[in-house]
Design an enzyme around this catalytic site. Structure first.
Site, mmCIF file in Angstrom:
data_model
loop_
_atom_site.group_PDB
_atom_site.id
_atom_site.type_symbol
_atom_site.label_atom_id
_atom_site.label_comp_id
_atom_site.label_asym_id
_atom_site.label_seq_id
_atom_site.Cartn_x
_atom_site.Cartn_y
_atom_site.Cartn_z
ATOM 1 N N GLU A 144 105.713 8.155 -21.395
ATOM 2 C CA GLU A 144 105.443 7.923 -22.818
ATOM 3 C C GLU A 144 104.704 6.606 -23.090
ATOM 4 O O GLU A 144 105.209 5.719 -23.770
ATOM 5 C CB GLU A 144 106.752 7.981 -23.620
ATOM 6 C CG GLU A 144 107.378 9.361 -23.579
ATOM 7 C CD GLU A 144 108.495 9.546 -24.595
ATOM 8 O OE1 GLU A 144 109.148 8.554 -24.976
ATOM 9 O OE2 GLU A 144 108.716 10.701 -25.014
ATOM 10 N N CYS A 149 100.057 -4.612 -26.904
ATOM 11 C CA CYS A 149 100.291 -5.996 -26.494
ATOM 12 C C CYS A 149 99.182 -6.865 -27.087
ATOM 13 O O CYS A 149 98.048 -6.408 -27.258
ATOM 14 C CB CYS A 149 100.282 -6.089 -24.970
ATOM 15 S SG CYS A 149 100.537 -7.772 -24.341
ATOM 16 N N GLU A 305 109.495 17.417 -22.054
ATOM 17 C CA GLU A 305 110.866 17.118 -22.486
ATOM 18 C C GLU A 305 111.136 17.803 -23.815
ATOM 19 O O GLU A 305 110.257 17.893 -24.675
ATOM 20 C CB GLU A 305 111.056 15.614 -22.729
ATOM 21 C CG GLU A 305 110.910 14.734 -21.513
ATOM 22 C CD GLU A 305 111.154 13.256 -21.859
ATOM 23 O OE1 GLU A 305 111.763 12.971 -22.911
ATOM 24 O OE2 GLU A 305 110.713 12.400 -21.086
ATOM 25 N N LYS A 354 123.738 7.586 -23.923
ATOM 26 C CA LYS A 354 124.928 8.278 -23.438
ATOM 27 C C LYS A 354 125.345 9.412 -24.358
ATOM 28 O O LYS A 354 126.060 10.315 -23.935
ATOM 29 C CB LYS A 354 126.080 7.315 -23.170
ATOM 30 C CG LYS A 354 126.735 6.668 -24.341
ATOM 31 C CD LYS A 354 127.979 5.894 -23.854
ATOM 32 C CE LYS A 354 128.659 5.142 -24.959
ATOM 33 N NZ LYS A 354 127.814 4.063 -25.504
HETATM 34 C C1 GLA Z 1 111.885 10.111 -24.421
HETATM 35 C C2 GLA Z 1 111.877 9.596 -23.011
HETATM 36 C C3 GLA Z 1 113.096 9.940 -22.234
HETATM 37 C C4 GLA Z 1 114.328 9.847 -23.089
HETATM 38 C C5 GLA Z 1 114.172 10.757 -24.259
HETATM 39 C C6 GLA Z 1 115.401 10.808 -25.138
HETATM 40 O O1 GLA Z 1 111.182 11.245 -24.620
HETATM 41 O O2 GLA Z 1 110.730 9.976 -22.285
HETATM 42 O O3 GLA Z 1 113.189 9.033 -21.165
HETATM 43 O O4 GLA Z 1 114.483 8.544 -23.517
HETATM 44 O O5 GLA Z 1 113.115 10.277 -25.046
HETATM 45 O O6 GLA Z 1 115.147 11.521 -26.305
HETATM 46 ZN ZN ZN Z 2 98.892 -8.133 -22.912
#
Ligand code: GLA
Ligand code: ZN
Length: 670
Positions: A144, A149, A305, A354
């Site tokens: 992601e 920066c 995901e 968690k």
């Molecule tokens: C993102 C990240 C994962 C996790 C999920 C949780 O998509 O890529 O590592 O943190 O969110 O929703």
């Molecule tokens: Zn930088």
């Protein structure tokens, strides 16, 4: 190959006894594919120069022995503490000018030579180590990519980027309109990133000079891409042709995925839909899937995901209702997904995720609702087999998506900060989606020949030869629908002089632009296909002076009551529509229905709310129809195709009545 099913698996967080239970559960759920090593940097490289692959070897070895396919990650999404300690420049400087300390993730400075060297070195070692593992079906670089920066190294890299873009200061000063407020740069070294300490005041969207801020967004997107490209090159030194990807975040404003997509071998993205009403959420997911499919010219994409049950990062995290997981998953397949993966396979014990849902929760049980739904979906996907792999989506409607327009529009002072680009796009998308007409969501550089309808809402910036191509598209018989605040600025975000770049095509000019707070509506009377209806216009009210465009809708209030709010100009054998205010859903639906009808593009059962019907065409020409009931009540419709439901085996003849329960899905194969 079948649809990849499984997800992020981090067994390093668990004692090894648990691994046995994991695989037993994966078998039960039909899990084919595991994403490994996304956050493995700290244990792979406990110190600079020290590598330890023992744990990852065991994880990869076990997954391979268990017959799983593997998505192999490089771990650059989260750096280990020693890296930040040894190289503080790898941490970002934020918009307020503060150098960050070690913490969190997705936070490396893309211009840090140390981060680049170390991440690329590790990617190369991983690729060398696992290159001959046939279970690996894709490489997943970082995680992601996003954010920005503003450190000195980025400032220097920005100046380099500007030198390459503009060559001369004269060109740069012209692009940024620096004579305004006495900003004429006489040396590239005078240029600093646009931050709270320089050009900005209320935050990242409020800048005195849109030109520099827009270029910084472009630069930062490219700078982050540089990291991906470098890791990919390191992988390619050892891995011949396994696809390399990274997980995108859908309609994520800071990164221009159109600039990235050509560097990926396949597009993948993480589907965490915003909370909204079920129908609006379904439409938003459909829009995003279509946008992700549009990044690489209609190629199928992966959902890297999604949560099997619940998220944790929001203030309030409702669980997905029964049946919704399968509905959302099939929707992604219906729109072009060849993989549907979860975050994650087993729930974290600690830290901020968690309570984020997982296929196996803290109890480790398989007799939970979430697990049962995952397992039954796994069985259904297995039933479909490879039928949809590589299948395309046939669309005659294109919706133009453009990050530059998105940035320029939302950076703009005036006319109205409440106009949000994706909201405007969504309104038009929803209308076409509800009509079950397939849509390609494409960059503005796309060839338009294949389409009958092009929708370009809030196309604020018109670059290159786009105006000419839109003109040609209309003249050869297409319908263009564009809206308020379109065609206002050029590639540098400077206004067009004399007349608007789309004025000739639209047959009008915009004389004034009124704006009102969200609660103020100006009712617009629409006369379409012999029907007169009244709708709300909001936010922005352009006062039009039509030339030869005919008036389809008029404002009914304020000093511009009676003047044009919606117009249509006939050009060649096509037409160009203009909508001068932010109309409500019903009005946009009427306009889009009329336009689609004109081209015979109204999809099946366009009148049944919540029923989504879409199609994919396999490489062998098989047309697979997906029927999804997003509604909260059963839907009964006659089938438009003959086929067999891949999920239940139900045989359907053309014209048969089908009743779909809420959240039910049919996958009809001929
Ligand atoms: C993102 C990240 C994962 C996790 C999920 C949780 O998509 O890529 O590592 O943190 O969110 O929703
Ligand atoms: Zn930088």
């Amino acid at each position: 190959m079948t649809i990849h099913y499984g997800g992020d698996y981090n067994p390093e967080q668990w004692p090894r006894e648990i691994w046995d239970a994991d695989y037993a559960a994966f078998d039960e759920a039909g899990v084919t594919t595991l994403t490994l090593g996304v956050f493995a940097w700290a244990h792979l490289q406990p110190a600079e120069g020290t590598y330890d692959f023992a744990l990852l070897d065991a994880i990869v070895g076990r997954a391979t022995a268990e017959g799983r396919r593997i998505v192999m990650a490089t771990p650059s999404g989260a750096m280990p503490p020693w890296l930040a300690q040894g190289y503080p420049g790898a941490c970002r400087v934020d918009f307020e000018g503060r150098r960050h300390l070690y913490g969190q993730r997705h936070n490396h400075c893309p211009s840090s030579p140390d981060f680049r060297r170390l991440s690329v070195e590790l990617a190369g070692r991983l690729a060398a180590r696992y290159s001959d593992n046939p279970a690996i079906v894709a490489w997943h670089v970082g995680n992601e990519y996003g954010g920005a920066c503003y450190c000195d190294a980025c400032a220097e890299a920005f100046r380099e980027w500007l030198r390459a873009r503009y060559t001369t200061l004269e060109r740069l000063n012209d692009a940024w309109t620096t004579l305004f407020w006495s900003h004429v740069f006489t040396s590239f070294d005078q240029i600093v990133p646009p931050t709270a300490l320089s050009e900005h005041w209320r935050g990242p969207d409020h800048t005195a000079f849109q030109g520099i801020t827009l270029d910084y967004r472009r630069f930062m997107s490219d700078a982050l891409l540089g990291g991906f490209v470098a890791e990919k090159a390191a992988i390619r030194e050892h891995v011949a042709d396994t696809p390399v990807t990274t997980n995108f975040m859908g309609l994520y404003q800071p990164v221009d995925y159109h600039r990235w997509a050509q560097h990926l071998d396949l597009v993948s993205w993480d589907n965490y839909p915003p909370h909204d009403t079920p129908l609006r959420t379904a439409a938003r997911m459909a829009l995003t899937h279509d946008a992700m499919r549009g990044l690489r010219a209609g190629e199928p994409f992966w959902v890297m995901e999604q949560t099997p049950s619940v998220t944790a990062s929001r203030d309030v995290n409702p669980v997905q209702r029964p049946g919704v997981l399968a509905l959302r998953t099939w929707q992604s397949v219906a729109h072009g997904a060849d993989a549907t993966l979860y975050f994650q396979m087993r729930q974290s014990r600690g830290a901020c995720e968690k309570y984020h849902g997982a296929v196996l929760d803290h109890s480790g049980r398989t007799d939970t609702r979430a697990f049962r739904e995952v397992a039954s979906l796994g069985a259904d996907l297995a039933r479909l087999g490879d039928a949809t792999i590589g299948a395309r989506t046939p669309a005659r409607v294109a919706l133009l998506l453009d990050w530059d327009s998105w940035w320029a529009l939302e950076l703009s002072d005036g006319p109205n900060r409440n106009v949000r680009y994706v909201d405007v796009l969504s309104t038009y998308y929803r209308a076409v989606w509800a009509a079950n007409a397939p849509v390609d969501v494409v960059p503005v550089t796309t060839r338009l020949d294949a389409y009958d309808v092009v929708i370009a809402p809030a196309l604020h910036m018109v670059k290159g030869d786009l105006a000419a191509r839109l003109d040609a598209f209309v003249r050869r018989g297409g319908s263009l629908v564009t809206s308020f605040l379109s065609g206002r600025v050029d590639e540098d975000d400077n206004a067009f002089l004399g007349h608007g770049v789309l004025d000739g095509l639209l047959g009008l000019r915009v004389e004034e632009t009124d704006a009102q707070p969200p609660e103020v509506a100006n009712p617009v009377e629409l006369v379409l296909d012999g029907r007169t209806t009244l709708h709300d216009g909001r936010h922005v009210f352009e006062v039009l002076v039509p030339d030869d465009a005919s008036v389809v809708g008029r404002y009914t209030a304020d000093f511009y009551a009676g003047t044009a709010a919606v117009t249509r100009a006939v050009r060649g054998s096509g037409d160009a529509w203009y909508v001068a205010t932010s109309l409500d859903d019903a009005a946009v639906a009427s306009i889009m229905t009329s336009v689609l009808e004109q081209h015979g593009l109204l999809g099946p059962h366009a009148d049944v709310e919540g029923l989504e019907i879409t199609e994919r065409v396999s490489p062998t020409g098989e047309r697979i129809q997906f029927v999804l009931n997003h509604g909260t009540t059963p839907a009964t419709v006659s089938s438009q195709v003959a086929g067999t439901d891949a999920l239940t085996g139900l045989v359907v003849r053309r014209g048969d009545l089908l009743t779909l329960a809420p959240a039910q899905v049919l996958v009809l194969r001929p």
